[in-house]
Design a protein around this motif. Structure first.
Motif, PDB file in Angstrom:
ATOM      1  N   TYR A  89       0.808  -1.211   0.000  1.00  0.00           N
ATOM      2  CA  TYR A  89       0.000   0.000   0.000  1.00  0.00           C
ATOM      3  C   TYR A  89       0.847   1.270   0.000  1.00  0.00           C
ATOM      4  O   TYR A  89       0.323   2.360   0.234  1.00  0.00           O
ATOM      5  CB  TYR A  89      -0.899   0.025   1.237  1.00  0.00           C
ATOM      6  CG  TYR A  89      -1.846  -1.141   1.339  1.00  0.00           C
ATOM      7  CD1 TYR A  89      -3.038  -1.154   0.629  1.00  0.00           C
ATOM      8  CD2 TYR A  89      -1.554  -2.229   2.154  1.00  0.00           C
ATOM      9  CE1 TYR A  89      -3.922  -2.218   0.738  1.00  0.00           C
ATOM     10  CE2 TYR A  89      -2.423  -3.299   2.266  1.00  0.00           C
ATOM     11  CZ  TYR A  89      -3.602  -3.288   1.555  1.00  0.00           C
ATOM     12  OH  TYR A  89      -4.467  -4.339   1.661  1.00  0.00           O
ATOM     13  N   ALA A  92      -0.349   4.331  -1.755  1.00  0.00           N
ATOM     14  CA  ALA A  92      -1.632   4.887  -1.336  1.00  0.00           C
ATOM     15  C   ALA A  92      -1.527   5.649  -0.023  1.00  0.00           C
ATOM     16  O   ALA A  92      -2.528   6.183   0.454  1.00  0.00           O
ATOM     17  CB  ALA A  92      -2.660   3.766  -1.200  1.00  0.00           C
ATOM     18  N   GLU A 142     -12.778   4.555  -5.262  1.00  0.00           N
ATOM     19  CA  GLU A 142     -11.807   3.463  -5.152  1.00  0.00           C
ATOM     20  C   GLU A 142     -10.643   3.834  -4.244  1.00  0.00           C
ATOM     21  O   GLU A 142     -10.077   2.972  -3.551  1.00  0.00           O
ATOM     22  CB  GLU A 142     -11.292   3.051  -6.535  1.00  0.00           C
ATOM     23  CG  GLU A 142     -10.555   4.125  -7.329  1.00  0.00           C
ATOM     24  CD  GLU A 142     -11.483   4.990  -8.168  1.00  0.00           C
ATOM     25  OE1 GLU A 142     -10.975   5.684  -9.075  1.00  0.00           O
ATOM     26  OE2 GLU A 142     -12.701   4.955  -7.919  1.00  0.00           O
ATOM     27  N   LYS A 143     -10.269   5.111  -4.218  1.00  0.00           N
ATOM     28  CA  LYS A 143      -9.191   5.558  -3.332  1.00  0.00           C
ATOM     29  C   LYS A 143      -9.654   5.536  -1.873  1.00  0.00           C
ATOM     30  O   LYS A 143      -8.889   5.185  -0.965  1.00  0.00           O
ATOM     31  CB  LYS A 143      -8.729   6.958  -3.719  1.00  0.00           C
ATOM     32  CG  LYS A 143      -7.995   7.042  -5.051  1.00  0.00           C
ATOM     33  CD  LYS A 143      -6.691   6.262  -5.001  1.00  0.00           C
ATOM     34  CE  LYS A 143      -5.904   6.422  -6.298  1.00  0.00           C
ATOM     35  NZ  LYS A 143      -4.640   5.630  -6.278  1.00  0.00           N
ATOM     36  N   GLU A 146      -9.552   1.995  -0.770  1.00  0.00           N
ATOM     37  CA  GLU A 146      -8.185   1.532  -0.556  1.00  0.00           C
ATOM     38  C   GLU A 146      -7.679   1.984   0.810  1.00  0.00           C
ATOM     39  O   GLU A 146      -7.024   1.222   1.536  1.00  0.00           O
ATOM     40  CB  GLU A 146      -7.271   2.061  -1.663  1.00  0.00           C
ATOM     41  CG  GLU A 146      -5.867   1.458  -1.641  1.00  0.00           C
ATOM     42  CD  GLU A 146      -5.056   1.850  -2.858  1.00  0.00           C
ATOM     43  OE1 GLU A 146      -4.255   1.035  -3.334  1.00  0.00           O
ATOM     44  OE2 GLU A 146      -5.231   2.994  -3.356  1.00  0.00           O
ATOM     45  N   ARG A 147      -8.015   3.207   1.186  1.00  0.00           N
ATOM     46  CA  ARG A 147      -7.602   3.715   2.494  1.00  0.00           C
ATOM     47  C   ARG A 147      -8.337   2.982   3.625  1.00  0.00           C
ATOM     48  O   ARG A 147      -7.765   2.748   4.688  1.00  0.00           O
ATOM     49  CB  ARG A 147      -7.846   5.219   2.571  1.00  0.00           C
ATOM     50  CG  ARG A 147      -6.894   6.039   1.705  1.00  0.00           C
ATOM     51  CD  ARG A 147      -7.104   7.531   1.939  1.00  0.00           C
ATOM     52  NE  ARG A 147      -6.053   8.324   1.305  1.00  0.00           N
ATOM     53  CZ  ARG A 147      -6.166   8.926   0.137  1.00  0.00           C
ATOM     54  NH1 ARG A 147      -7.303   8.813  -0.547  1.00  0.00           N
ATOM     55  NH2 ARG A 147      -5.182   9.638  -0.366  1.00  0.00           N
ATOM     56  N   GLU A 149      -9.246  -0.098   3.471  1.00  0.00           N
ATOM     57  CA  GLU A 149      -8.574  -1.403   3.514  1.00  0.00           C
ATOM     58  C   GLU A 149      -7.265  -1.319   4.291  1.00  0.00           C
ATOM     59  O   GLU A 149      -6.931  -2.224   5.073  1.00  0.00           O
ATOM     60  CB  GLU A 149      -8.321  -1.883   2.080  1.00  0.00           C
ATOM     61  CG  GLU A 149      -7.764  -3.297   1.994  1.00  0.00           C
ATOM     62  CD  GLU A 149      -7.580  -3.749   0.559  1.00  0.00           C
ATOM     63  OE1 GLU A 149      -6.828  -4.719   0.341  1.00  0.00           O
ATOM     64  OE2 GLU A 149      -8.181  -3.131  -0.352  1.00  0.00           O
TER      65      GLU A 149
END
Length: 303
Positions: A89, A92, A142-143, A146-147, A149
């Motif tokens: 990650y 991100a 989607e960002k 991701e964060r 996650e």
């Protein structure tokens, strides 16, 4: 991987720099005698890049380090190169968060005081998502996911066979702000109640009635390690601070001791959390009297 210095890499960098200085050698002199570029060696000593065990061995020979002492540092170089989950990650995460995650993952104990928000290690996915949507209102979905996650991945440390010791003090304000609305907040409070009962976790609430105290308005975390000095972490809107001077560590350690002494006991905290969860459930019921909420926690889920 190069962008997220682990505790091992930071410790190795500090040791190599100290040994070079003890040998009374400059970076230029070392670069001339060992096949490591001057800029690379400088970055190694600042924990910006990793260094191979082979090159560490070369440096230690040049610095006159005894074989027994060298073996431990060479092993440290091996450890610093091990792959960690958070490298997946790295693109991100901001530099501040990336460094913190590396520290958090390797800490043996974490002591945190939170003023406004539930600590990331205690958050539900829905609470995290609501926070991130407020923080990044224009962010692509989607960002955001991701964060979310990443934050949930951080929480895996709680399930280790030997988890770190975690001690959280939450200002009462954290429990009153309905992040994501009453439904999300009620579920978050239920999760806090469950997590607070883990053997490795202590949660305390600092109630409003205590008035002024030593940590007014400042969230911070103290990360302790078995073989590395304690680090103080403070986050702000544009970045983060890492403080490791004795003065900083002692000041924040003293503040945390005052906060946990002033806060409700763990048992009283559980009772307080249950009360706040019931308040949120009632508030949600008033705001949506005709809606069915099968995912809402019920009174039995708050035990």
């Amino acid at each position: 991987m190069a962008g997220i210095p682990s505790v091992q890499r930071r410790r190795l960098a500090s040791e190599l720099r100290a040994l070079r200085e003890s040998a009374d050698l400059t970076i230029d002199q070392v670069a001339q005698q060992v096949t490591i570029g001057k800029s690379t060696l400088s970055r190694v000593e600042n924990a910006q890049v990793s260094v191979t065990p082979r090159n560490v061995a070369k440096l230690l020979r040049l610095y006159g380090v005894a074989d027994d002492d060298a073996a431990g540092l060479i092993q440290l170089a091996h450890d610093a190169q091990q792959y960690s989950w958070w490298n997946d990650y790295s693109n991100a995460m901001s530099d501040g968060l990336a460094g913190y995650v590396a520290f958090e993952d390797e800490a043996t104990q974490l002591r945190a005081y939170d003023v406004q928000l539930v600590n990331g290690l205690l958050q539900t996915a829905e609470y995290t998502r609501a926070l991130l949507q407020a923080e990044f209102p224009e962010g692509p979905p989607e960002k955001i996911e991701e964060r979310v996650e990443i934050r949930l991945a951080r929480q895996r440390i709680l399930d280790r066979s030997k988890p770190p010791r975690l001690w959280f003090v939450l200002d009462e304000a954290v429990l009153h702000r309905p992040v994501g609305g009453p439904q999300v907040m009620a579920a978050q409070l239920g999760h806090l109640i469950t997590t607070a009962q883990r053997p490795s976790v202590t949660v305390q609430v600092l109630p409003f009635r205590q008035g002024a105290h030593m940590g007014m308005g400042v969230s911070f975390a103290l990360l302790d390690f078995g073989d590395h000095p304690t680090v103080v972490y403070q986050e702000n809107l544009s970045g983060a601070l890492y403080l490791d001077k004795d003065y900083h560590v002692d000041t924040h350690g003293l503040a945390f001791d005052h906060l946990r002494a002033t806060a409700l006991s763990p048992a009283d905290t559980l009772a307080f959390l249950r009360m706040r969860a019931e308040v949120m459930l009632a508030q949600g019921a008033r705001e949506s009297p005709n809606d069915d909420h099968p995912s809402w926690p019920g009174p039995g889920d708050l035990a």
